[in-house]
Design a protein around this motif. Structure first.
Motif, mmCIF file in Angstrom:
data_model
loop_
_atom_site.group_PDB
_atom_site.id
_atom_site.type_symbol
_atom_site.label_atom_id
_atom_site.label_comp_id
_atom_site.label_asym_id
_atom_site.label_seq_id
_atom_site.Cartn_x
_atom_site.Cartn_y
_atom_site.Cartn_z
ATOM 1 N N TYR A 86 0.934 65.644 50.949
ATOM 2 C CA TYR A 86 1.866 65.690 52.078
ATOM 3 C C TYR A 86 2.799 66.882 51.871
ATOM 4 C CZ TYR A 86 0.495 60.795 52.766
ATOM 5 O OH TYR A 86 -0.215 59.640 52.953
ATOM 6 N N ASP A 133 -3.593 60.062 55.679
ATOM 7 C CA ASP A 133 -3.271 59.105 56.750
ATOM 8 C C ASP A 133 -4.361 59.110 57.813
ATOM 9 O OD1 ASP A 133 -0.947 58.354 55.532
ATOM 10 O OD2 ASP A 133 0.352 59.658 56.727
ATOM 11 N N THR A 178 3.785 55.731 44.227
ATOM 12 C CA THR A 178 2.543 56.409 44.618
ATOM 13 C C THR A 178 2.840 57.687 45.387
ATOM 14 O OG1 THR A 178 1.367 54.296 44.682
ATOM 15 C CG2 THR A 178 0.374 56.142 45.865
ATOM 16 N N THR A 179 3.847 57.642 46.244
ATOM 17 C CA THR A 179 4.220 58.841 47.000
ATOM 18 C C THR A 179 4.631 59.966 46.055
ATOM 19 O OG1 THR A 179 4.968 57.459 48.842
ATOM 20 C CG2 THR A 179 5.754 59.742 48.788
ATOM 21 N N GLY A 219 12.794 54.468 47.134
ATOM 22 C CA GLY A 219 12.799 55.923 47.119
ATOM 23 C C GLY A 219 13.845 56.551 46.233
ATOM 24 N N LEU A 251 12.051 58.477 52.886
ATOM 25 C CA LEU A 251 11.785 57.743 51.652
ATOM 26 C C LEU A 251 12.592 58.348 50.503
ATOM 27 C CD1 LEU A 251 10.193 55.642 50.031
ATOM 28 C CD2 LEU A 251 8.364 57.327 49.769
ATOM 29 N N TYR A 305 7.699 59.744 55.967
ATOM 30 C CA TYR A 305 6.342 59.644 56.493
ATOM 31 C C TYR A 305 6.344 59.798 58.001
ATOM 32 C CZ TYR A 305 4.195 58.081 52.139
ATOM 33 O OH TYR A 305 3.702 58.022 50.856
ATOM 34 N N LYS A 363 1.544 61.647 44.907
ATOM 35 C CA LYS A 363 0.872 62.311 46.028
ATOM 36 C C LYS A 363 1.570 63.619 46.388
ATOM 37 C CE LYS A 363 -1.381 58.366 48.266
ATOM 38 N NZ LYS A 363 -1.486 57.539 49.499
ATOM 39 N N LEU A 364 2.882 63.629 46.256
ATOM 40 C CA LEU A 364 3.608 64.868 46.537
ATOM 41 C C LEU A 364 3.325 65.924 45.478
ATOM 42 C CD1 LEU A 364 7.081 63.550 47.782
ATOM 43 C CD2 LEU A 364 5.156 64.386 49.131
ATOM 44 N N GLY A 379 8.131 53.859 46.132
ATOM 45 C CA GLY A 379 7.991 55.317 46.114
ATOM 46 C C GLY A 379 7.205 55.869 44.953
#
Length: 601
Positions: free
Chosen positions: A404, A122, A394-395, A564, A369, A362, A398-399, A392
């Protein structure tokens, strides 16, 4: 004004604290430089004493003329000796500060780069790369100016002022008091003007200088888009508008510096008149000889020169503080994700992934989410992620990479909580091929071997063959030694994707993430990449973010996300057969769009 004073004082304090912290790491060199400059300056302080003795010696006449010549030559010899000593000591001081400053600049640059690489995604999304680079380089060179100002300029100036004032006061207390009060008043005025008057405008000028660097970098890095839309004139106008604001802020900063300098000159003029008037009065009262007058004048001109330098040095100090404060601010920004104390390297063998009651939101968003998300991906399973934009997908990946931190719950890979392991070891065992692959402006061989920099040329070429990239690379003028341009601009989209796949092949990670690597490609490139992807997925736990559902038809399982939550899961056949299902609706819509496109063609 009060707010500006607090802001300016806080900037000075934070920057000087930052500088002195780095000085402590170079304590022996700092001590050497300071000692050399102190001794050198003391030699300068005693020069006027011997100048006065020469005047008194040559003032002797008659039978005393030979004795006067002897005294004059002795004083001249002392001045020569002091001059040689001063030159030698200054050489030591300058050599020492060169080594010291370069060491500190190197350390500061490395520290800033270390932090920037570990800031959150971010943070990087909200900061121009060009602006960030400008802050670092400007701050590094400002540190050079800061060291020179404090050790080579301000320290000797203060020594001269103190030493000369004490010598004058020892001869004539009233003269010492006048010089002391005048010097203190001049320095107080200079510092106050710099902090309250010059610094705020200089800080604003730096903000616009940073924006200028960001705009230039943004336009240059996106030059293909600019040229594609024939928008050069529009970017020219955008730059002209920003330059106009930058010019105005910079002009105001410079003019405030000029006004400050002019006022300092007037104050020095008043002090000069007062000192000369006082020494003439002492001579009239028979309390000063011609040699004393020469001594006072020489001393005052020395003091005046150093006072004038102090004005310049305070302005340089203020400028270096303004130029460094954005670099120093990096160290106040929290790292995006930090390794836990005692974090250990992760060992991934099978590649099983478990989301255990995961909660995530976020930033300061009140609505999470993910709420109590549970997912289990078996070792070697190929899983597709499907859903509307913002659902949700891409998140989720990423997790897994721990870009994040979670708000609650945990993520396990082969039974190991990823929050307890080092991020570097985690990401080194996860290969990712993005929808828009990013390449370094380095050779093709270096880009392919980025995940395994110790790979041999044979291993690099084998990975390229598996990714269907070897043939097009050999057709390039320098083959694997070809530089690809910034972000890989010299290559087509399909060529970049194949290089990214080769990079993933060579990394040979047990977990693979594919972000729809065939989107927006021609049919030939898509077929080559699809074939390479099928090879790459074999024997690996694979997660595919799917934008086109045709790419997930052969996967073992598909997860359908919506806001999500996982609303549906199963194979392609199972999900298509589900009445009024989200996946079936998406699939039918894409099929209709494809049919419409074929009819138009």
């Amino acid at each position: 004004m009060a707010a500006a004073s607090r802001g300016g004082a806080e900037s000075f304090r934070s920057v000087l604290t930052f500088t002195f912290r780095h000085w402590r790491r170079q304590a022996p060199l700092v001590a050497l430089v300071a000692s050399a400059m102190l001794l050198s300056t003391l030699a300068d302080v005693f020069m006027p004493v011997f100048a006065g003795r020469i005047v008194d010696a040559v003032a002797l006449d008659g039978a005393d003329k030979a004795a006067g010549l002897h005294k004059a030559l002795w004083a001249l010899g002392a001045m020569v000796g002091l001059g040689v000593l001063m030159a030698g000591l200054r050489y030591v001081g300058f050599a020492g500060i060169s080594e010291m400053t370069l060491r500190i600049m190197t350390r500061v640059g490395q520290d800033a780069f270390w932090r920037i690489q570990r800031f959150s995604t971010d943070w990087h999304a909200n900061n121009f790369a060009g602006s960030t680079v400008r802050k670092i380089t400007r701050g590094m060179w400002a540190l050079d100016l800061m060291d020179d100002t404090l050790l080579l300029s301000l320290l000797p100036s203060l020594v001269v002022l103190l030493g000369s004032t004490l010598l004058l006061g020892w001869h004539w207390p009233v003269m010492g008091l006048l010089v002391a009060l005048g010097s203190i008043g001049y320095i107080a005025l200079t510092v106050s003007l710099s902090i309250l008057y010059v610094a705020p405008s200089a800080r604003l000028a730096n903000i616009w200088d940073t924006r200028l660097g960001g705009l230039l970098a943004d336009a240059v890095s996106c030059i293909s888009v600019v040229k594609g839309f024939g928008a050069e004139w529009r970017e020219d106008a955008r730059l002209a508008s920003l330059l106009g604001k930058w010019r105005g802020r910079t002009y105001r900063s410079w003019m405030r510096g000029t006004s400050n300098s002019t006022l300092q000159t007037l104050v020095l003029l008043v002090l000069r008149v007062a000192v000369i008037g006082l020494v003439l009065w002492l001579w009239w009262q028979d309390r000063a000889s011609p040699g004393d007058i020469a001594y006072v004048l020489t001393t005052f001109f020395l003091i005046q020169g150093y006072l004038r330098d102090i004005g310049l040095q305070v302005r340089n100090l203020q400028r270096s503080v303004n130029d460094m404060e954005e670099l120093v601010a990096f160290h106040a920004d929290p790292l995006g994700v930090a390794d836990a104390p005692g974090a250990r390297p992760i060992r991934i063998a099978a590649g099983g992934i478990v989301f255990d009651h995961v909660n995530f939101h976020y930033g300061k968003h009140e609505t999470p989410l993910y709420s109590d998300l549970d997912v289990a991906i078996r070792p070697g399973e190929r899983v597709g992620l499907v859903g509307h934009s913002g659902s949700g997908k891409t998140t989720f990946v990423k997790l897994i990479q721990r870009l994040y931190d979670l708000s609650g719950g945990r993520i396990l890979i082969d039974g190991q909580d990823i929050a307890d392991v080092t991020q570097a070891s985690l990401r080194q065992q996860i290969a990712i091929v993005q929808q828009e692959p990013i390449l370094f402006h380095r050779s093709l061989a270096e880009n392919i071997a980025y995940g395994r920099p110790d790979a041999s040329q044979g291993e690099i070429e084998h990975a390229a063959r598996l990714a269907n990239a070897h043939d097009f690379i050999l057709r390039l003028p320098k083959g694997y030694g070809t530089l690809v341009g910034e972000r890989g601009i010299k290559l087509s989209g399909g060529e970049r994707q194949r290089v990214a796949l080769a990079r993933a092949f060579l990394a040979d990670a047990p977990i693979l993430i594919l972000d729809e690597a065939t989107a927006s490609l021609d049919s030939v490139s898509e077929a080559l990449i699809q074939e390479a992807m099928e090879r790459l997925m074999q024997g690996r736990t694979t997660i595919v973010i799917a934008h086109r559902l045709s790419t997930v038809r052969t996967l073992d399982r598909i997860l359908v996300f919506d806001r999500g939550r996982i609303m549906e899961e199963g194979t392609h056949g199972e999900l298509v057969a589900r009445e009024r299902g989200i996946y079936r609706s998406l699939f039918e819509r894409q099929a209709m769009d494809l049919a419409a496109g074929l009819q138009v063609a």
